[in-house]
Design an enzyme around this catalytic site. Structure first.
Site, PDB file in Angstrom:
ATOM      1  N   ASP A   7      25.538  20.011  -7.294  1.00 32.08           N
ATOM      2  CA  ASP A   7      25.953  21.463  -7.090  1.00 32.08           C
ATOM      3  C   ASP A   7      25.510  21.714  -5.843  1.00 32.08           C
ATOM      4  O   ASP A   7      24.577  21.362  -4.946  1.00 32.08           O
ATOM      5  CB  ASP A   7      25.253  22.054  -8.054  1.00 32.08           C
ATOM      6  CG  ASP A   7      25.425  23.631  -8.171  1.00 32.08           C
ATOM      7  OD1 ASP A   7      26.524  23.931  -7.985  1.00 32.08           O
ATOM      8  OD2 ASP A   7      24.563  24.416  -8.757  1.00 32.08           O
ATOM      9  N   ASP A   9      25.049  25.817  -4.988  1.00 33.32           N
ATOM     10  CA  ASP A   9      24.243  27.031  -4.803  1.00 33.32           C
ATOM     11  C   ASP A   9      23.145  26.786  -5.880  1.00 33.32           C
ATOM     12  O   ASP A   9      23.376  26.481  -6.852  1.00 33.32           O
ATOM     13  CB  ASP A   9      25.248  28.220  -5.242  1.00 33.32           C
ATOM     14  CG  ASP A   9      26.333  28.487  -4.470  1.00 33.32           C
ATOM     15  OD1 ASP A   9      26.113  28.043  -3.107  1.00 33.32           O
ATOM     16  OD2 ASP A   9      27.464  29.086  -4.863  1.00 33.32           O
ATOM     17  N   ASP A 129      21.872  23.174 -11.420  1.00 28.61           N
ATOM     18  CA  ASP A 129      20.757  23.886 -11.962  1.00 28.61           C
ATOM     19  C   ASP A 129      21.190  24.781 -13.141  1.00 28.61           C
ATOM     20  O   ASP A 129      20.570  25.744 -13.763  1.00 28.61           O
ATOM     21  CB  ASP A 129      20.430  24.999 -10.972  1.00 28.61           C
ATOM     22  CG  ASP A 129      21.503  25.968 -10.405  1.00 28.61           C
ATOM     23  OD1 ASP A 129      22.616  25.588 -10.052  1.00 28.61           O
ATOM     24  OD2 ASP A 129      21.181  27.315  -9.920  1.00 28.61           O
TER      25      ASP A 129
END
Length: 172
Positions: A7, A9, A129
């Site tokens: 990922d 961000d 996240d």
């Protein structure tokens, strides 16, 4: 060679710091990460939509500590793909492409996946996240700690706190 979906961000780009910096510049008020623990990002950042839709937000986000070196080392042992749900904020597409080129020049355009839902991603490993991305993934999952997920049980996902920890787990 095994593959890893990473990922952007909150895992490579420190968007929490970017929100904190923009909020300070705009209001004169410093937001504290500890006050954000357990809160959804939209709750933690009062001007989230304004900021993510502003020019430069994604292109100027700071790096997560250790991410460049970790990806260089991981790329010797794995095929890496940067996977971002960038179509949620269509103005971010060019900025994210530019940011990756600047900070990770060894990641080619073929390794950049900008999508909507990550449920289509089929790599061996995913580092993210957000549970919404990890929960639909069929391979090995790593939950990268951020304030919004810090109090949550990782469940079937292995929690990681930084890029040094990821290297210790994934590198020989």
């Amino acid at each position: 060679m095994k593959t890893i979906a990473i990922d952007m961000d909150g895992v490579l780009a420190d968007v929490y710091q970017q929100f904190i910096d923009m909020h300070l510049a705009e209001s004169g008020i410093t937001l504290e990460r500890n006050d954000m623990v357990g809160k959804a990002e939209a709750e933690a950042f009062p001007h989230l939509l304004k900021h993510v839709n502003s020019n430069g937000f994604f292109e100027t986000a700071p790096l997560m500590a250790g991410s460049q070196q970790a990806l260089k080392e991981l790329s010797k042992h794995y095929r890496l793909f940067i996977v971002s749900a960038a179509t949620e904020f269509p103005l971010s597409l060019a900025e994210k492409h530019s940011w990756l080129g600047k900070h990770f020049p060894f990641i080619t355009w073929q390794q950049m996946v900008f999508c909507g839902s990550k449920e289509i991603i089929k790599t061996d490993i995913m580092i993210d996240d957000h549970f919404k991305n990890l929960d639909v993934f069929e391979g090995k999952t790593f939950l990268y700690t951020q304030p919004h997920n810090e109090n949550a049980s990782p469940g079937k996902h292995q929690r990681v706190n930084d890029w040094q920890e990821i290297q210790k787990i994934l590198l020989p």
